[in-house]
Motif scaffolding. Structure first.
Motif, PDB file in Angstrom:
ATOM      1  N   SER A 159      -0.500  27.244   1.152  1.00  0.00           N
ATOM      2  CA  SER A 159       0.300  28.031   0.206  1.00  0.00           C
ATOM      3  C   SER A 159       0.394  27.338  -1.145  1.00  0.00           C
ATOM      4  CB  SER A 159       1.707  28.264   0.771  1.00  0.00           C
ATOM      5  OG  SER A 159       2.445  27.045   0.825  1.00  0.00           O
ATOM      6  N   TYR A 160      -0.258  26.190  -1.276  1.00  0.00           N
ATOM      7  CA  TYR A 160      -0.274  25.429  -2.523  1.00  0.00           C
ATOM      8  C   TYR A 160      -1.653  24.809  -2.699  1.00  0.00           C
ATOM      9  CZ  TYR A 160       0.249  21.522   0.718  1.00  0.00           C
ATOM     10  OH  TYR A 160       0.059  20.634   1.749  1.00  0.00           O
ATOM     11  N   ASP A 161      -1.931  24.357  -3.903  1.00  0.00           N
ATOM     12  CA  ASP A 161      -3.174  23.643  -4.181  1.00  0.00           C
ATOM     13  C   ASP A 161      -2.870  22.159  -4.331  1.00  0.00           C
ATOM     14  OD1 ASP A 161      -4.804  25.942  -4.212  1.00  0.00           O
ATOM     15  OD2 ASP A 161      -4.190  26.386  -6.276  1.00  0.00           O
ATOM     16  N   GLY A 162      -3.863  21.328  -4.076  1.00  0.00           N
ATOM     17  CA  GLY A 162      -3.698  19.886  -4.173  1.00  0.00           C
ATOM     18  C   GLY A 162      -3.827  19.226  -2.810  1.00  0.00           C
TER      19      GLY A 162
ATOM     20  N   SER B  37       0.846  -1.189   0.000  1.00  0.00           N
ATOM     21  CA  SER B  37       0.000   0.000   0.000  1.00  0.00           C
ATOM     22  C   SER B  37       0.882   1.240   0.000  1.00  0.00           C
ATOM     23  CB  SER B  37      -0.891  -0.003   1.248  1.00  0.00           C
ATOM     24  OG  SER B  37      -0.088   0.026   2.418  1.00  0.00           O
ATOM     25  N   PRO B  38       0.443   2.311  -0.655  1.00  0.00           N
ATOM     26  CA  PRO B  38       1.270   3.518  -0.686  1.00  0.00           C
ATOM     27  C   PRO B  38       1.350   4.170   0.686  1.00  0.00           C
ATOM     28  CG  PRO B  38      -0.862   3.935  -1.706  1.00  0.00           C
ATOM     29  CD  PRO B  38      -0.796   2.456  -1.440  1.00  0.00           C
ATOM     30  N   ILE B  39       2.551   4.618   1.040  1.00  0.00           N
ATOM     31  CA  ILE B  39       2.713   5.370   2.282  1.00  0.00           C
ATOM     32  C   ILE B  39       2.444   6.846   2.035  1.00  0.00           C
ATOM     33  CG2 ILE B  39       5.207   5.777   1.960  1.00  0.00           C
ATOM     34  CD1 ILE B  39       5.522   5.425   4.987  1.00  0.00           C
ATOM     35  N   LEU B  40       2.612   7.266   0.753  1.00  0.00           N
ATOM     36  CA  LEU B  40       2.452   8.676   0.415  1.00  0.00           C
ATOM     37  C   LEU B  40       1.740   8.816  -0.921  1.00  0.00           C
ATOM     38  CD1 LEU B  40       3.249  11.768   0.782  1.00  0.00           C
ATOM     39  CD2 LEU B  40       5.253  11.213  -0.621  1.00  0.00           C
ATOM     40  N   ARG B  41       0.797   9.752  -0.972  1.00  0.00           N
ATOM     41  CA  ARG B  41       0.183  10.159  -2.229  1.00  0.00           C
ATOM     42  C   ARG B  41       0.154  11.680  -2.266  1.00  0.00           C
ATOM     43  NH1 ARG B  41      -5.482   8.143  -2.928  1.00  0.00           N
ATOM     44  NH2 ARG B  41      -5.090   8.130  -5.179  1.00  0.00           N
ATOM     45  N   MET B  42       0.665  12.246  -3.334  1.00  0.00           N
ATOM     46  CA  MET B  42       0.570  13.694  -3.574  1.00  0.00           C
ATOM     47  C   MET B  42      -0.247  13.855  -4.847  1.00  0.00           C
ATOM     48  SD  MET B  42       4.456  14.946  -2.592  1.00  0.00           S
ATOM     49  CE  MET B  42       3.989  16.652  -2.318  1.00  0.00           C
ATOM     50  N   LEU B  43      -1.367  14.551  -4.744  1.00  0.00           N
ATOM     51  CA  LEU B  43      -2.355  14.581  -5.817  1.00  0.00           C
ATOM     52  C   LEU B  43      -2.585  16.009  -6.302  1.00  0.00           C
ATOM     53  CD1 LEU B  43      -4.900  12.176  -4.093  1.00  0.00           C
ATOM     54  CD2 LEU B  43      -3.207  11.575  -5.826  1.00  0.00           C
TER      55      LEU B  43
ATOM     56  N   LEU C 119       4.974  24.298  -9.913  1.00  0.00           N
ATOM     57  CA  LEU C 119       4.403  22.951  -9.939  1.00  0.00           C
ATOM     58  C   LEU C 119       3.017  23.025 -10.562  1.00  0.00           C
ATOM     59  CD1 LEU C 119       5.344  21.735  -6.330  1.00  0.00           C
ATOM     60  CD2 LEU C 119       6.504  21.149  -8.463  1.00  0.00           C
ATOM     61  N   ASP C 120       2.746  22.132 -11.515  1.00  0.00           N
ATOM     62  CA  ASP C 120       1.496  22.186 -12.271  1.00  0.00           C
ATOM     63  C   ASP C 120       0.856  20.798 -12.295  1.00  0.00           C
ATOM     64  OD1 ASP C 120      -0.576  22.739 -13.982  1.00  0.00           O
ATOM     65  OD2 ASP C 120       0.673  23.247 -15.710  1.00  0.00           O
ATOM     66  N   GLU C 121      -0.082  20.580 -11.363  1.00  0.00           N
ATOM     67  CA  GLU C 121      -0.815  19.312 -11.287  1.00  0.00           C
ATOM     68  C   GLU C 121       0.131  18.097 -11.141  1.00  0.00           C
ATOM     69  OE1 GLU C 121      -4.110  18.480 -11.364  1.00  0.00           O
ATOM     70  OE2 GLU C 121      -4.793  20.555 -11.316  1.00  0.00           O
ATOM     71  N   VAL C 122       1.113  18.230 -10.246  1.00  0.00           N
ATOM     72  CA  VAL C 122       2.056  17.130 -10.020  1.00  0.00           C
ATOM     73  C   VAL C 122       1.439  16.091  -9.096  1.00  0.00           C
ATOM     74  CG1 VAL C 122       4.298  16.479  -9.048  1.00  0.00           C
ATOM     75  CG2 VAL C 122       4.082  18.575 -10.395  1.00  0.00           C
ATOM     76  N   SER C 123       1.537  14.834  -9.509  1.00  0.00           N
ATOM     77  CA  SER C 123       1.032  13.728  -8.688  1.00  0.00           C
ATOM     78  C   SER C 123       2.079  12.625  -8.629  1.00  0.00           C
ATOM     79  CB  SER C 123      -0.270  13.167  -9.267  1.00  0.00           C
ATOM     80  OG  SER C 123      -1.300  14.143  -9.260  1.00  0.00           O
ATOM     81  N   ILE C 124       2.329  12.119  -7.407  1.00  0.00           N
ATOM     82  CA  ILE C 124       3.204  10.956  -7.247  1.00  0.00           C
ATOM     83  C   ILE C 124       2.618  10.048  -6.178  1.00  0.00           C
ATOM     84  CG2 ILE C 124       5.271  12.272  -7.871  1.00  0.00           C
ATOM     85  CD1 ILE C 124       6.117  12.068  -4.924  1.00  0.00           C
TER      86      ILE C 124
END
Length: 509
Positions: A59-62, A3-9, A21-26
């Motif tokens: 200070s960021y979106d997502g 299972s993922p420990i981290l999701r950045m969406l 940063l423009d819609e970065v997801s990892i």
């Protein structure tokens, strides 16, 4: 699959209207090593600062999810409290404190305000053993090399019960031996269930250590690659990073080598503090017009010391020997003399010695040749601006204007500013010390192109590099140096990594 420990969406971050940063997801799997690759300025470090709370929530979106929960970190303390620790390329250790004091700085073992030094040193010893560092915890950090300092940073992270360890260019300043040890340690930590994110320009290391790689370009996620798959090649990573194929890592060049420009004979340099120790021992070499000459050597072999001592005796004591330019003996006793005799030296440490980081591009480009821009002692600011702007265009420095602060540029663009400064000074001989250290493959290709242009213009170029493939790819001749002595000279077309290593280790046990 774990299972993922981290999701950045869908992470978005901008600075004064410029989108970093423009819609970065990892997505990072638990207990794995996840590589992040991209050119300088692609947004890698910005993304990690968002993750670690340097750029706070709001200070960021997502959205960030850590261990299945939404993360709203408002400071780096918040991220460390849940087990996310970042180690920056610029190590954050206090040199005058001990190893133990650094490990527990801000997290002291204390009772009623009194530090328990026995417990502190005992726990520090245990943590040092975990990272494979055999040092007394009372040793001051300033007595350690960079490789060992990196291990102290990791021990400090382990003291915080780290679950996700982020390493930003961890091997950029390390020699091969220290780099191998660090990569072995990362593999060991993975075996203990610690998840790692590693940012690196060294694709060979990424291919060795990473389970998965995400490539970021121009602030956008390009792709995520399973590094255990059949198509996980270096060429694919490079193509994703730069948006094109680099059919060769080095731009083509047809050497047009002329007469000898520089001759150094019997050059000997002693250590500035330990004045009985020779650092450069009776070195003699030549460089011709239009020639790129490489210097290979292990860490501490004396390559930088040789170059710095020739550049106005910037290093060393009890210096002896002779320097000839175009057959005439010249004096290089001061930096001003060296510059007036057409010698330039671009340092390996651009941040500390090569640039005024709080100054703009204009100030830095003109720094080594202000006299050419002055009349009756007054600098012509309009002309200075025009010169800087011409180099910004010519060198493809990625900045909106020459008024941009140099310290805010990416590493590759900072290096182009350093080169611009010395090219503007009009030298005949350029010593380039680790000119591509810490920059990505795309920027490296541009730097190699600049070196080719300098050679084509009849300059004599000396390149000091720890990367043997780099020296083999750009040099017409290569000298090897070991323990301060030049131990071999090989034509570029005949040189191999094996032959150079033979000379580089001459005299070694």
């Amino acid at each position: 699959m774990n299972s993922p420990i981290l999701r950045m969406l869908g992470i978005e971050k901008d600075f004064n209207g410029v989108k970093a940063l423009d819609e970065v997801s990892i997505e990072v799997e638990r207990g794995k090593v996840h590589g992040i690759c991209g050119e300088n300025g692609a947004g890698k470090s910005t993304l990690m600062k968002v993750l670690s709370g340097v750029y706070p929530h709001g200070s960021y979106d997502g959205r960030i999810e850590f261990e299945g929960e939404e993360a709203t970190f408002r400071s780096i303390n918040d991220s460390e409290a849940v087990g996310i620790v970042i180690i920056h390329q610029e190590l954050a250790l206090s040199p005058y404190l001990s190893i133990a004091e650094n490990i527990f700085l801000g997290n002291e073992n204390s009772k009623r305000g009194v530090i328990d030094w026995n417990k502190t040193n005992l726990e520090a010893s245990s943590l040092l053993a975990r990272v494979g560092l055999d040092e007394n915890p009372a040793t001051k950090v300033l007595e350690l090399g960079v490789g060992k300092q990196q291990l102290v940073e990791i021990a400090k992270a382990l003291s915080k019960r780290v679950k996700l360890l982020i390493l930003d260019e961890p091997t950029a300043a390390l020699n091969d031996e220290d780099s191998d040890h660090l990569l072995d340690l990362i593999e060991h930590l993975r075996g203990q269930g610690i998840t790692c994110i590693i940012i690196s320009h060294k694709l060979k290391e990424i291919r060795r250590i990473a389970d998965t790689v995400t490539v970021i370009r121009d602030g956008k996620t390009i792709e995520t690659i399973d590094m255990h798959g059949p198509d996980a090649t270096q060429a694919r990573i490079i193509r994703s990073m730069v948006g094109r194929d680099l059919n060769s890592m080095f731009p083509p060049r047809e050497p047009k080598i002329g007469a000898e420009i520089l001759r150094v004979e019997d050059w000997t340099v002693y250590h500035p503090v330990d004045t009985a120790r020779k650092v450069v021992d009776n070195a003699s070499f030549t460089v011709r017009a239009g020639e790129v000459v490489g210097f290979a050597g292990l860490m501490g072999a004396g390559r930088t010391e040789l170059a710095m001592s020739l550049f106005g005796r910037s290093y060393g004591t009890n210096i002896s020997g002779r320097v000839y330019k175009n057959g005439e003996e010249i004096s290089v006793r001061t930096v001003d003399e060296a510059i007036r005799n057409g010698i330039a030296y671009a340092t390996e440490d651009r941040k500390k010695y090569g640039l005024n980081l709080i100054g703009d591009i204009t100030v830095n480009v003109s720094a080594a040749a202000l006299a050419t821009l002055a009349k009756y002692g007054v600098i012509d600011r309009h002309r200075e601006y025009k010169v800087a702007e011409s180099y910004r265009t010519r060198m493809n420095i990625k900045a909106p204007t020459v008024s941009a602060i140099t310290g805010k540029l990416s590493g590759g663009n900072q290096q182009k500013v350093v080169l611009s400064k010395w090219i503007f000074a009009g030298p005949d001989i350029l010593f380039l010390d680790e000119p591509t250290r810490g920059i990505d493959v795309g920027a490296k290709y541009e730097i190699y192109g600049i070196i080719n242009e300098l050679a084509a213009a009849g300059k004599a170029v000396v390149v000091i590099s720890s990367e043997l493939p780099e020296l083999l790819g750009i040099s017409d001749r290569i000298y090897a140096i070991s323990d301060g002595r030049i131990t071999g000279e090989v034509a570029g077309v005949d040189a191999t990594q094996e032959s150079l290593m033979h000379y580089m280790t001459a005299g070694k046990d």
